[in-house]
Design a protein around this motif. Sequence first.
Motif, PDB file in Angstrom:
ATOM      1  N   ALA A  77      57.748  40.907  86.758  1.00  0.00           N
ATOM      2  CA  ALA A  77      57.641  41.391  85.377  1.00  0.00           C
ATOM      3  C   ALA A  77      56.872  40.381  84.533  1.00  0.00           C
ATOM      4  N   ASP A  78      57.207  39.107  84.676  1.00  0.00           N
ATOM      5  CA  ASP A  78      56.494  38.066  83.928  1.00  0.00           C
ATOM      6  C   ASP A  78      55.009  38.054  84.275  1.00  0.00           C
ATOM      7  N   TRP A  79      54.668  38.242  85.572  1.00  0.00           N
ATOM      8  CA  TRP A  79      53.270  38.232  86.012  1.00  0.00           C
ATOM      9  C   TRP A  79      52.507  39.398  85.377  1.00  0.00           C
ATOM     10  N   TYR A  80      53.078  40.614  85.413  1.00  0.00           N
ATOM     11  CA  TYR A  80      52.398  41.776  84.833  1.00  0.00           C
ATOM     12  C   TYR A  80      52.239  41.627  83.314  1.00  0.00           C
ATOM     13  N   VAL A  81      53.212  41.015  82.663  1.00  0.00           N
ATOM     14  CA  VAL A  81      53.114  40.758  81.228  1.00  0.00           C
ATOM     15  C   VAL A  81      52.024  39.725  80.958  1.00  0.00           C
ATOM     16  N   ASP A  82      52.054  38.617  81.680  1.00  0.00           N
ATOM     17  CA  ASP A  82      51.121  37.517  81.444  1.00  0.00           C
ATOM     18  C   ASP A  82      49.692  37.842  81.871  1.00  0.00           C
ATOM     19  N   LEU A  96      48.292  40.978  83.051  1.00  0.00           N
ATOM     20  CA  LEU A  96      47.688  42.268  82.709  1.00  0.00           C
ATOM     21  C   LEU A  96      48.061  42.765  81.312  1.00  0.00           C
ATOM     22  N   GLY A  97      48.821  41.984  80.557  1.00  0.00           N
ATOM     23  CA  GLY A  97      49.121  42.371  79.191  1.00  0.00           C
ATOM     24  C   GLY A  97      50.140  43.485  79.039  1.00  0.00           C
ATOM     25  N   PHE A  98      50.949  43.729  80.068  1.00  0.00           N
ATOM     26  CA  PHE A  98      52.008  44.726  79.963  1.00  0.00           C
ATOM     27  C   PHE A  98      53.093  44.180  79.038  1.00  0.00           C
ATOM     28  N   GLU A  99      53.992  45.049  78.605  1.00  0.00           N
ATOM     29  CA  GLU A  99      55.157  44.614  77.830  1.00  0.00           C
ATOM     30  C   GLU A  99      56.402  45.184  78.492  1.00  0.00           C
ATOM     31  N   ILE A 106      63.303  46.978  86.254  1.00  0.00           N
ATOM     32  CA  ILE A 106      62.687  46.456  85.034  1.00  0.00           C
ATOM     33  C   ILE A 106      61.421  47.284  84.819  1.00  0.00           C
ATOM     34  N   PHE A 107      61.300  47.856  83.626  1.00  0.00           N
ATOM     35  CA  PHE A 107      60.108  48.619  83.274  1.00  0.00           C
ATOM     36  C   PHE A 107      59.150  47.724  82.505  1.00  0.00           C
ATOM     37  N   VAL A 108      57.882  47.733  82.904  1.00  0.00           N
ATOM     38  CA  VAL A 108      56.811  47.094  82.157  1.00  0.00           C
ATOM     39  C   VAL A 108      55.741  48.152  81.936  1.00  0.00           C
ATOM     40  N   ALA A 109      55.085  48.083  80.792  1.00  0.00           N
ATOM     41  CA  ALA A 109      54.109  49.124  80.487  1.00  0.00           C
ATOM     42  C   ALA A 109      53.031  48.582  79.567  1.00  0.00           C
ATOM     43  N   ARG A 110      51.917  49.271  79.611  1.00  0.00           N
ATOM     44  CA  ARG A 110      50.817  49.015  78.680  1.00  0.00           C
ATOM     45  C   ARG A 110      50.260  50.377  78.315  1.00  0.00           C
ATOM     46  N   LEU A 130      55.166  50.662  85.016  1.00  0.00           N
ATOM     47  CA  LEU A 130      55.639  50.308  86.353  1.00  0.00           C
ATOM     48  C   LEU A 130      57.140  50.108  86.287  1.00  0.00           C
ATOM     49  N   ALA A 131      57.836  50.575  87.307  1.00  0.00           N
ATOM     50  CA  ALA A 131      59.265  50.322  87.463  1.00  0.00           C
ATOM     51  C   ALA A 131      59.394  49.345  88.631  1.00  0.00           C
TER      52      ALA A 131
END
Length: 128
Positions: free
Chosen positions: A21-26, A28-31, A43-47, A52-53
């Motif tokens: 989750a931290d990698w996708y946030v850092d 690719l700018g997901f939240e 954990i859901f991350v999205a942009r 992504l789940a």
Amino acid sequence: MFELEGLDHVALAVRDVERSADWYVDVLGFERRYPGMWEGVPIFVARGKTALALFPAGKGHKSPPSSRPSAGKLHLALRANRENFIAAQRDLESRGIAFHFQDHDISHSIYFRDPDGIELEITTYELG
């Protein structure tokens, strides 16, 4: 016939959901979305509308998934305009994340991997 609005999310099995989750946030700018739901899994991350789940991989999973499974997902492709396609390459280079370029005639793509070895693609249809 019914209509669909689009793809809601892709579920990925990862070795460490927090790290991913931290990698996708850092990178690719997901939240993060829906914090505290479902006892933290997934954990859901999205942009924007792309989500992504992230689920923990099965116990005993020690190696990254094969890049060419016999059936199933091969890679996850994300679309960008030309300006952001170029910016993504500069950003990945500055982070030391290896990628390779492919010209698909109708589009250009770069391919790289997340911390679990899942292949990601950023593609643009703006070739000019």
